[in-house]
Design a protein around this motif. Structure first.
Motif, mmCIF file in Angstrom:
data_model
loop_
_atom_site.group_PDB
_atom_site.id
_atom_site.type_symbol
_atom_site.label_atom_id
_atom_site.label_comp_id
_atom_site.label_asym_id
_atom_site.label_seq_id
_atom_site.Cartn_x
_atom_site.Cartn_y
_atom_site.Cartn_z
ATOM 1 N N THR A 55 15.592 51.316 26.064
ATOM 2 C CA THR A 55 16.029 52.619 26.580
ATOM 3 C C THR A 55 17.099 53.204 25.679
ATOM 4 O OG1 THR A 55 15.539 51.900 28.827
ATOM 5 C CG2 THR A 55 16.980 53.818 28.588
ATOM 6 N N ARG A 56 18.026 52.389 25.238
ATOM 7 C CA ARG A 56 19.105 52.820 24.348
ATOM 8 C C ARG A 56 18.528 53.391 23.055
ATOM 9 N NH1 ARG A 56 21.692 49.621 20.346
ATOM 10 N NH2 ARG A 56 23.789 50.353 19.913
ATOM 11 N N PRO A 103 31.090 52.985 27.140
ATOM 12 C CA PRO A 103 31.435 54.033 26.174
ATOM 13 C C PRO A 103 30.219 54.680 25.518
ATOM 14 C CG PRO A 103 32.234 51.873 25.425
ATOM 15 C CD PRO A 103 31.669 51.696 26.791
ATOM 16 N N GLU A 104 29.178 53.912 25.267
ATOM 17 C CA GLU A 104 27.996 54.499 24.626
ATOM 18 C C GLU A 104 27.308 55.480 25.578
ATOM 19 O OE1 GLU A 104 25.273 52.648 21.448
ATOM 20 O OE2 GLU A 104 24.382 52.144 23.391
ATOM 21 N N LYS A 105 27.174 55.109 26.835
ATOM 22 C CA LYS A 105 26.575 56.010 27.826
ATOM 23 C C LYS A 105 27.391 57.294 27.911
ATOM 24 C CE LYS A 105 25.253 56.377 32.696
ATOM 25 N NZ LYS A 105 25.080 55.641 33.969
ATOM 26 N N ASN A 110 28.115 63.027 26.752
ATOM 27 C CA ASN A 110 28.920 64.088 26.137
ATOM 28 C C ASN A 110 28.105 64.894 25.130
ATOM 29 O OD1 ASN A 110 31.165 63.369 27.634
ATOM 30 N ND2 ASN A 110 32.056 62.124 26.014
ATOM 31 N N ILE A 111 27.280 64.217 24.329
ATOM 32 C CA ILE A 111 26.435 64.914 23.352
ATOM 33 C C ILE A 111 25.488 65.870 24.071
ATOM 34 C CG2 ILE A 111 24.525 64.620 21.705
ATOM 35 C CD1 ILE A 111 25.920 61.977 20.811
ATOM 36 N N ILE A 112 24.751 65.359 25.056
ATOM 37 C CA ILE A 112 23.768 66.186 25.765
ATOM 38 C C ILE A 112 24.448 67.340 26.484
ATOM 39 C CG2 ILE A 112 22.033 66.218 27.604
ATOM 40 C CD1 ILE A 112 21.105 64.881 24.970
ATOM 41 N N ASN A 113 25.585 67.081 27.132
ATOM 42 C CA ASN A 113 26.291 68.166 27.841
ATOM 43 C C ASN A 113 26.772 69.244 26.880
ATOM 44 O OD1 ASN A 113 25.901 67.222 30.444
ATOM 45 N ND2 ASN A 113 27.799 66.057 30.476
#
Length: 171
Positions: A55-56, A103-105, A110-113
């Protein structure tokens, strides 16, 4: 003694060839063939739905392909492009929600938002972050290329299309 060294060398060579082959096959599983007219790639991961690592990588690959449409690569070569539509962003966001907290999630969210808000000010860093994730465990020289700048004209047109909600229809 020389026979042992030769056997060890042969064994290491075989291990390296298997590793490189596995990596190549994995990249092919992550992206299917490029469309002849639109230069789009669809993600097709071989995941079983329960493997966090799969998934990652699927999330990283999706973000990477969307970023590719908006960056300039140092070697002018991009490993596929995927349309950045609200549907794609939402689908990737929903997939991120299946990851364990960490932190990765948070970084993926943050990227998608940012992108959903049409903020591409960190697109180069976003691309390079997920590109490193896709290359983890591989020798340094296997994953070549990185984003070096944002393609401002493409970003402006993408923002307009995302705001109109028809980016994926026009790509």
């Amino acid at each position: 003694m020389k026979k042992n060294i030769r056997n060890i060398t042969l064994g290491l060579t075989i291990i390296m060839l298997v590793g490189i082959s596995s990596y190549t096959i994995t990249l092919r599983l992550l992206t299917t063939s490029v469309s002849n007219t639109k230069n789009e790639v669809k993600i097709s991961c071989a995941t079983n739905g329960n493997n966090i690592e799969d998934t990652r990588y699927e999330i990283a690959a999706s973000i990477h392909l969307m970023a590719n449409g908006l960056i300039v690569a140092e070697d002018n070569a991009k490993n596929g492009v995927k349309s950045m539509s609200m549907d794609e962003l939402n689908a990737t966001y929903n997939l991120i929600q299946t990851l364990p907290t960490g932190p990765e999630k948070t970084n993926f969210i943050n990227i998608i938002n940012r992108w959903k808000a049409c903020d591409f000010s960190q697109i180069v860093s976003d691309h390079n972050t997920v590109w490193r994730i896709l290359g983890q465990g591989q020798p340094e020289n296997i994953l070549k290329g990185r984003a070096i700048s944002a393609d401002e004209s493409t970003i402006k047109s993408t923002i307009n299309l995302i705001k109109r909600g028809d980016y994926s229809k026009n790509k």
